[in-house]
Design a protein around this motif. Structure first.
Motif, PDB file in Angstrom:
ATOM      1  N   SER A  53       0.842  -1.204   0.000  1.00  0.00           N
ATOM      2  CA  SER A  53       0.000   0.000   0.000  1.00  0.00           C
ATOM      3  C   SER A  53       0.872   1.247   0.000  1.00  0.00           C
ATOM      4  N   ARG A  54       0.284   2.364  -0.423  1.00  0.00           N
ATOM      5  CA  ARG A  54       1.067   3.603  -0.428  1.00  0.00           C
ATOM      6  C   ARG A  54       0.157   4.822  -0.355  1.00  0.00           C
ATOM      7  N   MET A  55       0.770   5.941   0.088  1.00  0.00           N
ATOM      8  CA  MET A  55       0.133   7.256   0.098  1.00  0.00           C
ATOM      9  C   MET A  55       1.010   8.178  -0.750  1.00  0.00           C
ATOM     10  N   HIS A  56       0.387   8.926  -1.673  1.00  0.00           N
ATOM     11  CA  HIS A  56       1.151   9.785  -2.593  1.00  0.00           C
ATOM     12  C   HIS A  56       0.492  11.156  -2.687  1.00  0.00           C
ATOM     13  N   TRP A  57       1.276  12.220  -2.477  1.00  0.00           N
ATOM     14  CA  TRP A  57       0.797  13.599  -2.590  1.00  0.00           C
ATOM     15  C   TRP A  57       1.142  14.126  -3.975  1.00  0.00           C
ATOM     16  N   THR A  58       0.112  14.500  -4.749  1.00  0.00           N
ATOM     17  CA  THR A  58       0.319  14.956  -6.120  1.00  0.00           C
ATOM     18  C   THR A  58       0.589  16.457  -6.201  1.00  0.00           C
ATOM     19  N   ARG A  60      -1.913  18.391  -5.260  1.00  0.00           N
ATOM     20  CA  ARG A  60      -3.306  18.816  -5.088  1.00  0.00           C
ATOM     21  C   ARG A  60      -4.143  17.755  -4.372  1.00  0.00           C
ATOM     22  N   HIS A  61      -3.814  16.492  -4.606  1.00  0.00           N
ATOM     23  CA  HIS A  61      -4.586  15.389  -4.033  1.00  0.00           C
ATOM     24  C   HIS A  61      -3.659  14.480  -3.219  1.00  0.00           C
ATOM     25  N   LEU A  62      -4.214  13.917  -2.141  1.00  0.00           N
ATOM     26  CA  LEU A  62      -3.555  12.827  -1.439  1.00  0.00           C
ATOM     27  C   LEU A  62      -4.218  11.540  -1.919  1.00  0.00           C
ATOM     28  N   VAL A  63      -3.442  10.705  -2.625  1.00  0.00           N
ATOM     29  CA  VAL A  63      -3.962   9.475  -3.207  1.00  0.00           C
ATOM     30  C   VAL A  63      -3.453   8.297  -2.372  1.00  0.00           C
ATOM     31  N   ILE A  64      -4.375   7.522  -1.836  1.00  0.00           N
ATOM     32  CA  ILE A  64      -4.038   6.390  -0.974  1.00  0.00           C
ATOM     33  C   ILE A  64      -4.456   5.113  -1.688  1.00  0.00           C
ATOM     34  N   ASP A  65      -3.478   4.319  -2.107  1.00  0.00           N
ATOM     35  CA  ASP A  65      -3.737   3.037  -2.750  1.00  0.00           C
ATOM     36  C   ASP A  65      -3.601   1.938  -1.706  1.00  0.00           C
ATOM     37  N   ILE A  66      -4.668   1.175  -1.540  1.00  0.00           N
ATOM     38  CA  ILE A  66      -4.756   0.210  -0.451  1.00  0.00           C
ATOM     39  C   ILE A  66      -4.764  -1.210  -1.009  1.00  0.00           C
ATOM     40  N   ILE A  82      -8.424   5.663  -2.132  1.00  0.00           N
ATOM     41  CA  ILE A  82      -9.054   6.813  -1.494  1.00  0.00           C
ATOM     42  C   ILE A  82      -8.328   8.054  -1.984  1.00  0.00           C
ATOM     43  N   THR A  83      -9.072   9.034  -2.463  1.00  0.00           N
ATOM     44  CA  THR A  83      -8.479  10.291  -2.917  1.00  0.00           C
ATOM     45  C   THR A  83      -9.039  11.425  -2.078  1.00  0.00           C
ATOM     46  N   LEU A  84      -8.155  12.131  -1.409  1.00  0.00           N
ATOM     47  CA  LEU A  84      -8.550  13.258  -0.568  1.00  0.00           C
ATOM     48  C   LEU A  84      -8.056  14.554  -1.199  1.00  0.00           C
ATOM     49  N   THR A  85      -8.979  15.499  -1.369  1.00  0.00           N
ATOM     50  CA  THR A  85      -8.654  16.787  -1.971  1.00  0.00           C
ATOM     51  C   THR A  85      -8.875  17.888  -0.945  1.00  0.00           C
ATOM     52  N   PRO A  86      -7.821  18.436  -0.361  1.00  0.00           N
ATOM     53  CA  PRO A  86      -7.991  19.491   0.643  1.00  0.00           C
ATOM     54  C   PRO A  86      -8.597  20.748   0.049  1.00  0.00           C
ATOM     55  N   PRO A 104      -3.290  19.622  12.171  1.00  0.00           N
ATOM     56  CA  PRO A 104      -4.492  19.566  11.330  1.00  0.00           C
ATOM     57  C   PRO A 104      -4.150  20.025   9.905  1.00  0.00           C
ATOM     58  N   PHE A 105      -3.586  19.143   9.111  1.00  0.00           N
ATOM     59  CA  PHE A 105      -3.118  19.503   7.771  1.00  0.00           C
ATOM     60  C   PHE A 105      -4.251  20.022   6.885  1.00  0.00           C
ATOM     61  N   ALA A 106      -5.318  19.273   6.808  1.00  0.00           N
ATOM     62  CA  ALA A 106      -6.444  19.652   5.933  1.00  0.00           C
ATOM     63  C   ALA A 106      -7.740  19.362   6.675  1.00  0.00           C
ATOM     64  N   PRO A 107      -8.153  20.255   7.566  1.00  0.00           N
ATOM     65  CA  PRO A 107      -9.356  20.004   8.359  1.00  0.00           C
ATOM     66  C   PRO A 107     -10.648  20.020   7.554  1.00  0.00           C
ATOM     67  N   ILE A 108     -10.591  20.570   6.331  1.00  0.00           N
ATOM     68  CA  ILE A 108     -11.763  20.593   5.463  1.00  0.00           C
ATOM     69  C   ILE A 108     -11.330  20.061   4.105  1.00  0.00           C
ATOM     70  N   ALA A 109     -11.980  18.995   3.641  1.00  0.00           N
ATOM     71  CA  ALA A 109     -11.560  18.363   2.391  1.00  0.00           C
ATOM     72  C   ALA A 109     -12.732  17.622   1.770  1.00  0.00           C
ATOM     73  N   ARG A 110     -12.551  17.241   0.511  1.00  0.00           N
ATOM     74  CA  ARG A 110     -13.468  16.332  -0.163  1.00  0.00           C
ATOM     75  C   ARG A 110     -12.770  14.984  -0.291  1.00  0.00           C
ATOM     76  N   ILE A 111     -13.567  13.919  -0.249  1.00  0.00           N
ATOM     77  CA  ILE A 111     -12.984  12.582  -0.287  1.00  0.00           C
ATOM     78  C   ILE A 111     -13.753  11.703  -1.260  1.00  0.00           C
ATOM     79  N   ASP A 112     -13.004  10.871  -1.978  1.00  0.00           N
ATOM     80  CA  ASP A 112     -13.572   9.920  -2.927  1.00  0.00           C
ATOM     81  C   ASP A 112     -13.062   8.538  -2.545  1.00  0.00           C
TER      82      ASP A 112
END
Length: 272
Positions: A53-58, A60-66, A82-86, A104-112
């Motif tokens: 598994s990995r977490m990657h910061w693009t 703009r997005h934090l992409v978490i491949d599980i 899981i894709t988190l967009t702060p 609190p890196f991104a206290p407000i975000a959208r998540i997919d």
């Protein structure tokens, strides 16, 4: 920080005890937390890889491949992305104790979310982290944390009892632009204990009794749930955690955790 194997090792080599913890809820819910050895860990400026598994910061997005395996009793694959967009990334850093920092890196975000077991949805999310130079149970007896979305952004509350007898009572508000400011918190209010009888309390306007709306994770020392409260007249539902570190110090609790947290000391990079 909750790995029983890391605790048993004397906490001398954190990179030899890494994992990517995934917890999903409701029908098909799974819990994964495999303690892996140093060979599973790879780090670059923008990517953290733990085993498969990995977490990657693009940028703009934090992409978490599980790619994990569920813990007992549902030992099945948990895979997906899981894709988190702060909405904004803050530079806030809060000292909870001389040995412990909350970010609190991104206290407000959208998540997919797109995972196996049918967990596919989009919605509101957040991203934060804790850092420390000592074990939590060495410095704290108990704490609660809550994050509640509001019309102005989000409010977060930390309340803790430290082992030296001092207390923490922190309230912060983050607006939609990512600006962070400390606020006067409403009264600390007790509400119903968890299924494991962990004490729970959070902030609420005077006369308001917070209520659990969804039980998310229940353990002998820990509760995570969706809780409804009222803050400055606004009804809101957010994520709440209660952590009983007096219980967590018990060797019995750590031995129970070992059943749910398997240890995989070796990892081969080209393993399928």
């Amino acid at each position: 920080m909750f790995s029983p194997w890391y605790a048993a090792s004397g906490r001398r080599d954190p990179q030899n005890h890494c994992c990517l913890n995934v917890a999903t809820y409701g029908p098909g819910g799974r819990f994964t937390m495999t303690d892996r050895g140093r060979s599973a860990l790879r780090q670059t400026t923008d990517t953290l890889t733990v085993g498969p598994s990995r977490m990657h910061w693009t940028g703009r997005h934090l992409v978490i491949d599980i790619d994990e395996i569920g813990a007992l009793p549902l030992v099945t694959p948990v895979r997906g992305r899981i894709t988190l967009t702060p909405q904004a990334v803050t530079d806030a850093e809060v000292a909870l104790h001389p040995n412990h920092i909350w970010r609190p890196f991104a206290p407000i975000a959208r998540i997919d979310v797109d995972l196996t077991q049918g967990h596919r949805w989009q919605g509101h999310g957040y991203f934060d982290a804790n850092f420390g130079t000592a074990a939590l149970e060495a410095d704290f007896d108990f704490w609660t944390w809550g994050r509640y979305p509001t019309q102005n952004g989000a409010q977060c509350f930390y309340d803790a009892t430290r082992r030296d007898g001092s207390t923490l009572a922190l309230g912060i508000e983050i607006d939609h632009a990512g600006k962070v400011r400390e606020i006067a918190a409403p009264p600390l209010t007790r509400f119903k204990r968890s299924l494991w009888q962990v004490k729970r309390e959070t902030r609420a306007d005077a006369g308001t009794l917070p209520q659990q709306r969804l039980n998310m994770l229940d353990a002998p020392f820990y509760s995570r749930s969706l809780v409804q409260t009222r803050l400055n007249g606004e009804v809101t539902t957010g994520v709440h955690e209660a952590l009983d570190l007096t219980r967590f110090r018990s060797p019995l609790v750590k031995s129970m955790l070992a059943v749910r947290v398997p240890r995989r000391a070796k990892w081969t990079q080209d393993r399928p």
